[in-house]
Design an enzyme around this catalytic site. Structure first.
Site, mmCIF file in Angstrom:
data_model
loop_
_atom_site.group_PDB
_atom_site.id
_atom_site.type_symbol
_atom_site.label_atom_id
_atom_site.label_comp_id
_atom_site.label_asym_id
_atom_site.label_seq_id
_atom_site.Cartn_x
_atom_site.Cartn_y
_atom_site.Cartn_z
ATOM 1 N N HIS A 1 -32.784 -33.709 -8.258
ATOM 2 C CA HIS A 1 -31.453 -33.107 -8.057
ATOM 3 C C HIS A 1 -31.461 -32.140 -6.879
ATOM 4 C CE1 HIS A 1 -29.123 -34.747 -11.321
ATOM 5 N NE2 HIS A 1 -30.059 -34.460 -12.200
ATOM 6 N N GLU B 1 -23.413 -31.531 -12.570
ATOM 7 C CA GLU B 1 -22.714 -32.430 -13.496
ATOM 8 C C GLU B 1 -21.878 -31.696 -14.539
ATOM 9 O OE1 GLU B 1 -25.528 -35.110 -15.225
ATOM 10 O OE2 GLU B 1 -26.316 -35.798 -13.302
ATOM 11 N N HIS C 1 -27.963 -27.914 -13.312
ATOM 12 C CA HIS C 1 -27.725 -29.326 -13.646
ATOM 13 C C HIS C 1 -26.373 -29.506 -14.300
ATOM 14 C CE1 HIS C 1 -27.983 -33.127 -15.893
ATOM 15 N NE2 HIS C 1 -28.851 -33.493 -14.981
#
Length: 299
Positions: A235, A203, A172
């Site tokens: 995601h 991210e 993530h």
């Protein structure tokens, strides 16, 4: 000020409920609170969150095992479907009202990032309700943790690597310094001889761009994308199986995706279980306490 008033009100409420409970049971009661970010995808929830909850129940039969979710959005969406998941604070207050005196909190966070920090802050507010309240460590906390995970994943996805092929594990990412753990893992794969494994983030850093540059320089043609996340949820299906796959294909790579969360891997589950066992044996020291202990030992 509002937080202080809230805590005072909760303490008052707990005092009333626990007094009633202590009349019939004065013995200590222990519980294990498994905390997850959560997911709205039923299949990955069953294979990851539910699976590790059941493993915890098997490993610690002497403790009551309950769960909580931290994502308010996921909690709200599940509630609309009739699936109720408490927040950590709600779960802890319920345990306190039921007379539980000793609680160990174990999250399924992958890194010690924002989610882990928020959980620690939440637990700090709950300390007055219990005789002992502890928090376990996330998956990737120590160097040993990272090396263990590197070995597990290199072996699990070994069939996807090889000449002209590479595996990209995509996490993530976070805005805190904890994001550096992804770069460390990327380095470790190479240092351990698995040069066809790369770690990236959605991210954070490493980015799509830095990963693309590495893939080009190694002249691979086939890329396998794998979520480096506990659950293979939004995601994994949108960013990884969607955007990343499409963008890499535009660059000329042949791309496949393995939709599998880290929580589906028994050996990964075992690391979390071991963190619980370690934390139950001895309360994990805070950074300040570790520094004080180091100074004392070396004076």
């Amino acid at each position: 000020m509002k937080k202080i008033l809230l805590i005072l009100l909760m303490i008052l409420n707990f005092s009333i409920t626990s007094s009633a409970s202590n009349e019939s049971n004065d013995s200590d009661k222990t519980a294990l609170l498994m905390v997850h970010f959560g997911t709205t995808f039923d299949d990955t929830r069953a294979a990851t969150i539910d699976a590790i909850n059941e493993k915890a129940k098997d490993e610690f039969p002497e403790m009551k095992v309950v769960e909580a979710y931290t994502s308010r959005i996921i909690i709200s969406r599940l509630a609309k479907r009739g699936i109720v998941k408490p927040t950590p604070r709600e779960a802890l207050l319920k345990l306190a009202a039921e007379g539980y005196t000793h609680v160990f909190i174990q999250s399924t966070n992958v890194i010690d990032g924002i989610e882990a920090e928020s959980l620690r802050n939440e637990a700090d507010y709950m300390v007055p309700f219990f005789k002992d309240l502890r928090i376990g460590r996330p998956l990737l906390y120590s160097t040993e943790d990272c090396l263990n995970v590197e070995k597990i994943l290199a072996e699990r996805y070994s069939s996807s690597k090889g000449k002209n092929s590479a595996v990209v594990l995509i996490g993530h990412g976070t805005e805190t310094p904890a994001n550096a753990i992804y770069s460390q893992m990327d380095y470790m794969f190479g240092a351990e001889g698995n040069h066809d494994f790369h770690v990236a983030t959605v991210e954070g850093y490493p980015t799509f761009g830095t990963t693309l540059a590495k893939l080009r320089s190694s002249k691979v043609k086939n890329v396998t994308l794998v979520p480096f996340m506990f659950v293979a949820g939004d995601h994994a299906r949108n960013d990884i199986a969607g955007d990343w796959k499409e963008d890499l294909e535009k660059e000329g790579f042949k791309v496949s995706v393995i939709i599998e969360g880290l929580g589906q891997i028994p050996a990964i589950q075992d690391i979390y279980i071991q963190h619980i066992k370690d934390g139950l044996k001895e309360r994990p020291l805070t950074p300040v306490e570790r520094k004080a202990a180091f100074i004392k030992e070396n004076l």
